[in-house]
Design a protein around this motif. Sequence first.
Motif, PDB file in Angstrom:
ATOM      1  N   HIS A 107      14.906 -64.311  94.722  1.00 16.87           N
ATOM      2  CA  HIS A 107      14.457 -62.876  95.012  1.00 16.87           C
ATOM      3  C   HIS A 107      13.320 -62.773  96.005  1.00 16.87           C
ATOM      4  O   HIS A 107      12.567 -63.669  96.241  1.00 16.87           O
ATOM      5  CB  HIS A 107      13.900 -62.397  93.591  1.00 16.87           C
ATOM      6  CG  HIS A 107      14.848 -62.798  92.389  1.00 16.87           C
ATOM      7  ND1 HIS A 107      16.077 -62.026  92.280  1.00 16.87           N
ATOM      8  CD2 HIS A 107      14.848 -63.308  91.451  1.00 16.87           C
ATOM      9  CE1 HIS A 107      16.855 -62.316  91.322  1.00 16.87           C
ATOM     10  NE2 HIS A 107      15.764 -63.269  90.775  1.00 16.87           N
ATOM     11  N   ILE A 109      11.159 -59.946  96.443  1.00 17.68           N
ATOM     12  CA  ILE A 109       9.834 -59.431  95.941  1.00 17.68           C
ATOM     13  C   ILE A 109       9.069 -59.700  94.733  1.00 17.68           C
ATOM     14  O   ILE A 109       9.951 -60.163  94.011  1.00 17.68           O
ATOM     15  CB  ILE A 109      10.367 -57.729  95.660  1.00 17.68           C
ATOM     16  CG1 ILE A 109      10.853 -57.101  97.017  1.00 17.68           C
ATOM     17  CG2 ILE A 109       9.185 -57.011  95.319  1.00 17.68           C
ATOM     18  CD1 ILE A 109      11.304 -55.695  96.675  1.00 17.68           C
ATOM     19  N   ARG A 110       7.752 -59.909  94.627  1.00 14.79           N
ATOM     20  CA  ARG A 110       7.372 -60.354  93.698  1.00 14.79           C
ATOM     21  C   ARG A 110       6.356 -58.976  93.163  1.00 14.79           C
ATOM     22  O   ARG A 110       6.099 -57.969  93.738  1.00 14.79           O
ATOM     23  CB  ARG A 110       5.965 -61.462  94.055  1.00 14.79           C
ATOM     24  CG  ARG A 110       6.742 -62.576  94.791  1.00 14.79           C
ATOM     25  CD  ARG A 110       5.396 -63.573  95.103  1.00 14.79           C
ATOM     26  NE  ARG A 110       5.860 -65.080  95.628  1.00 14.79           N
ATOM     27  CZ  ARG A 110       6.137 -65.838  94.909  1.00 14.79           C
ATOM     28  NH1 ARG A 110       6.006 -65.813  93.556  1.00 14.79           N
ATOM     29  NH2 ARG A 110       6.680 -67.033  95.469  1.00 14.79           N
ATOM     30  N   VAL A 111       6.172 -59.294  91.712  1.00 12.20           N
ATOM     31  CA  VAL A 111       5.710 -58.013  91.099  1.00 12.20           C
ATOM     32  C   VAL A 111       4.355 -57.885  91.708  1.00 12.20           C
ATOM     33  O   VAL A 111       3.525 -58.756  91.822  1.00 12.20           O
ATOM     34  CB  VAL A 111       5.473 -58.209  89.554  1.00 12.20           C
ATOM     35  CG1 VAL A 111       4.539 -57.143  88.926  1.00 12.20           C
ATOM     36  CG2 VAL A 111       6.711 -58.529  89.047  1.00 12.20           C
ATOM     37  N   ASP A 113       3.911 -56.326  94.730  1.00 10.26           N
ATOM     38  CA  ASP A 113       3.949 -56.356  96.357  1.00 10.26           C
ATOM     39  C   ASP A 113       3.808 -54.951  96.894  1.00 10.26           C
ATOM     40  O   ASP A 113       4.374 -54.131  96.081  1.00 10.26           O
ATOM     41  CB  ASP A 113       5.143 -56.807  96.817  1.00 10.26           C
ATOM     42  CG  ASP A 113       5.318 -58.383  96.853  1.00 10.26           C
ATOM     43  OD1 ASP A 113       4.308 -58.937  96.517  1.00 10.26           O
ATOM     44  OD2 ASP A 113       6.297 -59.189  97.376  1.00 10.26           O
ATOM     45  N   VAL A 164      13.961 -58.346  92.504  1.00  9.01           N
ATOM     46  CA  VAL A 164      12.527 -58.875  91.717  1.00  9.01           C
ATOM     47  C   VAL A 164      12.992 -59.997  90.913  1.00  9.01           C
ATOM     48  O   VAL A 164      12.193 -60.923  90.543  1.00  9.01           O
ATOM     49  CB  VAL A 164      11.944 -57.576  91.144  1.00  9.01           C
ATOM     50  CG1 VAL A 164      10.708 -57.934  90.364  1.00  9.01           C
ATOM     51  CG2 VAL A 164      11.540 -56.559  91.976  1.00  9.01           C
ATOM     52  N   ALA A 168      11.163 -60.668  85.553  1.00 15.62           N
ATOM     53  CA  ALA A 168       9.891 -60.056  86.233  1.00 15.62           C
ATOM     54  C   ALA A 168       9.955 -58.616  86.124  1.00 15.62           C
ATOM     55  O   ALA A 168       9.033 -57.832  85.664  1.00 15.62           O
ATOM     56  CB  ALA A 168       9.932 -60.480  87.441  1.00 15.62           C
TER      57      ALA A 168
END
Length: 353
Positions: A107, A109-111, A113, A164, A168
Motif C-alpha cells: 500500500h 498511503i499510511r494513516v 499522510d 491504505v 488500517a
Amino acid sequence: MPATSHAPATRTEVEAVLRCTSTRSVPLFMPAIYEHKAWFIDSTPSAISRSADLLTCALLAEYEAVGPDALVVGVDVYNLEAETVGCKVTFYEGDDTSIPGIRPGDHVIRVGDDLSRAPLPNPTKDGRMPVNIEAARRVRAALGQDFWIRGALSGPFSLAISLVGAEALFLACLDRPEWVHSVLKYADRIIREFAKGYIDAGAELILFDSQASPELLSPDMYEEFVLPVTRDFVAWAGRRGVRDVPLIIGGNTTPIAETIARTGANNLLCDFTGDFDEWSAVCTSAGRAMRRNLSPRLLEKGAPDEIYETALRESRRGRDMPGFIMGTAVIPFGTPTASLHAVKRACRDAAKS
C-alpha cells in the motif's frame, strides 16, 4: 449482429430502463463479464488487461458470443487506479488464468499522510488506464453510438482500501474519521481523472465499490464516509454529461439499500444474496433501476435448464418494474457460453408469460 436469439437493446431502450420510463417487455440482459472476456479469445486475464489490441478483441468477441445489452470495459476492475499512483499489481504469465491483483501489503498511503499534494494520474499515459481507454474508443468505433459501452471505475472506498490497506482504513474510520474523509476525497480525484478518459473515448461509466458492502462496513459508516463522496462523484459525472451511472456493490446490501438510493446513481444492484422484495420496493419508491444478479456458482456449475428456470423466475418477479435488469454475479473464467444463453433466453421468454 451477435449470434444470439435477438439483437441487443438500443441506446434509447437502455436509457429508458435506467430512467424507469421503459415499456419494454423483455428485461435488459447485463451479465458481469470481466476476466471471463479472455476466454472468448483463448487468452488470459493478465494478457488482455495489458493490451488494448487483445482487450478490444475480447470485448468484441463477448459481444458476438453473448449478445449482452451492454459491455463493460474492464478486467481486474479494482486495480487500475491504485496501480497508477504506486501500488504494484501481480500479473500471471503463460497459460495461468489467475486474476491480476494488488500485492498483499503493498500500500502506498499510511494513516495520517497529508494528501493535499498527492499525485493524480494522467489517464492517457499512466499505468494501464490507456489500455482501457483505447479499447473503449475502438469498441465504440466498431459498434457505433447506439450500443451501451461502460468504462469500469473503482468506487472510492474500494480504492481507498487498495491505497491504505483494509485493516488500517477500518481502524482509521474509528480513530481518524477526518483523515478518512481526506483519503476518500483523494480517491475520488483519482477516479475522476480516469472517468474523464472514458468520457473522451465515448464511453459511459460504471462504478464498482464492493468493499463498501455492509458485510465489511457498517451501514452507519457507509452513510458517514461513503455516501457523501459517492454522491459528489455522481453529481460531477452528471455535469460532464453522464446522466446514467450504475453503482455496483456486491453482497447482501439490503441493510443499506435506501442509503445507496440516495447516492444519485440510477442503476443499483440487488445481488443474488440480497432481498429481492425489499430492494425492489426501495428502487420503485426512489425511481431507480434495479439489476438482479444470479449466483456465479449456478452459472458455472448448473445445467442450462436449471439456469434457465432460475433466470425465468427472477425475470418474472421483475417484469412489472420499468427499471428491471437481469444480471449475473461475476462470471467465472471458463463458464460455458450456453449458461449465458440460457439467461438471455429466459429474459425473452419472461415477456411472453
